[in-house]
Structure formats: structure tokens, C-alpha cells
Design an enzyme around this catalytic site. Structure first.
Site, PDB file in Angstrom:
ATOM      1  N   ILE A   1      12.616   2.905  12.919  1.00  0.00           N
ATOM      2  CA  ILE A   1      13.070   2.642  14.278  1.00  0.00           C
ATOM      3  C   ILE A   1      12.429   3.716  15.148  1.00  0.00           C
ATOM      4  CG2 ILE A   1      15.185   3.972  13.847  1.00  0.00           C
ATOM      5  CD1 ILE A   1      16.618   2.303  15.917  1.00  0.00           C
ATOM      6  N   SER A   2      11.769   3.323  16.233  1.00  0.00           N
ATOM      7  CA  SER A   2      11.039   4.272  17.070  1.00  0.00           C
ATOM      8  C   SER A   2      11.980   5.268  17.726  1.00  0.00           C
ATOM      9  CB  SER A   2      10.256   3.530  18.160  1.00  0.00           C
ATOM     10  OG  SER A   2       9.259   2.722  17.605  1.00  0.00           O
ATOM     11  N   GLN A   3      11.436   6.443  18.047  1.00  0.00           N
ATOM     12  CA  GLN A   3      12.244   7.438  18.744  1.00  0.00           C
ATOM     13  C   GLN A   3      12.632   6.884  20.119  1.00  0.00           C
ATOM     14  OE1 GLN A   3       8.656  10.297  19.415  1.00  0.00           O
ATOM     15  NE2 GLN A   3      10.241  11.018  20.793  1.00  0.00           N
TER      16      GLN A   3
END
Length: 226
Positions: free
Chosen positions: A69-71
Site C-alpha cells: 500500500i503506497s505511503q
């Protein structure tokens, strides 16, 4: 109607507010609609149980299947660059946990999301139902060829790194549309924003350095590793 059902006993509201405040003060994000959407989506529901306490840190997290999951900052930056309006039809490549999908769903009229990994897609679909986001459709397929039957799309977001933008996605981008994608090699990429004009001209604007998992498919990387 855009909805997002969050438990009234949700104990992470203050954590979301701190996260949004950091996006503004440290990174300079300005789009109020984007910030409001990020402030509403319960990121802790999109990470594995053992990482819930890390959900609101500004970092990417593993979600299984060798994906992440992207920052929060990258989610905010890509969404801001995409400039999503209320009436936009958005194609997302790389559903992952569905976090970015949920943010887009609060901003757009309709979101079509493609995930090549069945387990992730099924989990993301369950989250969309639980959060009462009926304007999202998720399909398990090769995202590099797009979703032709549902296009053209006024906005396209690619949440995986490609050596170059797939031709199919540019073709499915509507006039006056925008496409945001990480482009580069397998180790480092840059966020690139494409704009298509009514006369068919397409411009390319290169942004900051990022690092994403590879975009696997017919018009992307052929395998996960070299």
C-alpha cells in the site's frame, strides 16, 4: 451516491487528522477535496492486522502477494496531480488493498479498477462493499491493456511502475483527460503526468522520483523479477 461507512467508534480519527496535517505542512499538498477524502478513508482497514498500528505513518506497507500500500504522501500527490472532478470516470491500474481506490471513489463519479492478483482483488471488493462505495467496479485482468469496454476515461491512474506508458491506456484516455503513472526502470521511477488535448496532442510532464512495484503485463514488464 458516494458514501463511506465508518464505524462511529472508530478510534483513528485523530491519527487521520495528524496524517493530513503532515501532508499539508511537510509536503505542501493543497487540494482541499483530496485532503478531505484522505481524511475520511480509514487506512487501518486496508493493511494487515499486525500492521494496524503503523497504518497512519507516512510509509508504504506490505499487503501480501509481494505488493504494497503506497505511503499516504504518494497517494495524495498522485491524486492531486490527477485533478479528479465530480463527473470524472477514472480507470485505476493496480487495485492492491483498495486504499487508493477508495480515495478516488470519494472524488469521482465512477472508478474502474484492475488488479491482476485475484486474492487482492477479492479483498479490495469486500472493503468497497463494507464501506458502501457502490461507484467502484474491480476486475481481475492485465491492467496494461486497460478496460476498453468501460472507456474512454477522463482520468487514469497507474499504481505500478512501467518502463513506458502502455499505448492502450493512452488510447483509452478521453480528450482533455489526464493520466498519472510512475515510469522508469525496476529500481527507480518518476511520476509522469500525461495530458490529452481535443486535437489528439499528448503532452508529458515529468515529476518527482518514486519507487513502485513493477507493472506486469503485455504492455509492461513481463515478469516480477529480472
Amino acid at each position: 451516491m458516494k458514501t463511506l461507512a465508518v464505524d462511529r467508534a472508530d478510534g483513528y480519527r485523530h491519527a487521520r487528522r495528524r496524517m493530513v496535517r503532515k501532508l499539508v505542512e511537510q509536503y505542501g499538498l493543497q487540494d482541499e477535496r483530496v485532503l478531505a477524502a484522505i481524511g475520511r478513508v480509514p487506512r487501518h482497514l486496508f493493511v494487515p492486522d499486525h500492521l494496524v498500528n503503523d497504518a497512519y505513518r507516512d510509509s508504504a506497507l506490505p499487503i501480501g502477494c509481494e505488493q504494497t500500500i503506497s505511503q499516504p504522501y504518494i497517494v495524495g500527490r498522485m491524486t492531486e496531480d490527477l485533478a479528479v472532478g465530480d463527473e470524472d470516470s477514472v480507470l485505476e491500474i493496480g487495485t492492491g488493498s483498495g486504499y487508493q481506490t477508495a480515495v478516488l471513489a470519494l472524488l469521482a463519479r465512477r472508478v474502474y479498477s484492475i488488479e491482476r492478483l485475484g486474492p487482492l482483488a477479492r479483498e479490495a471488493m469486500a472493503r468497497m462493499r463494507a464501506l458502501e462505495l457502490p461507484n467502484v467496479k474491480v476486475q481481475v485482468f492485465d491492467g496494461t491493456v486497460g478496460w476498453k469496454d468501460a472507456g474512454p476515461f477522463s482520468r487514469i491512474l497507474v499504481a505500478a511502475a512501467a518502463p513506458r506508458v502502455p499505448d492502450a491506456l493512452v488510447e483509452q484516455l478521453a480528450p482533455d483527460g489526464r493520466l498519472v503513472i510512475p515510469e522508469g526502470d525496476r529500481n527507480t521511477q518518476n511520476l509522469v503526468t500525461y495530458r490529452k488535448y481535443p486535437n489528439g496532442t499528448v503532452t508529458r510532464d515529468v515529476g518527482e522520483s518514486v519507487r513502485f512495484v513493477p507493472l506486469i503485463g503485455r504492455q509492461g514488464w513481463k515478469t516480477r523479477v529480472r
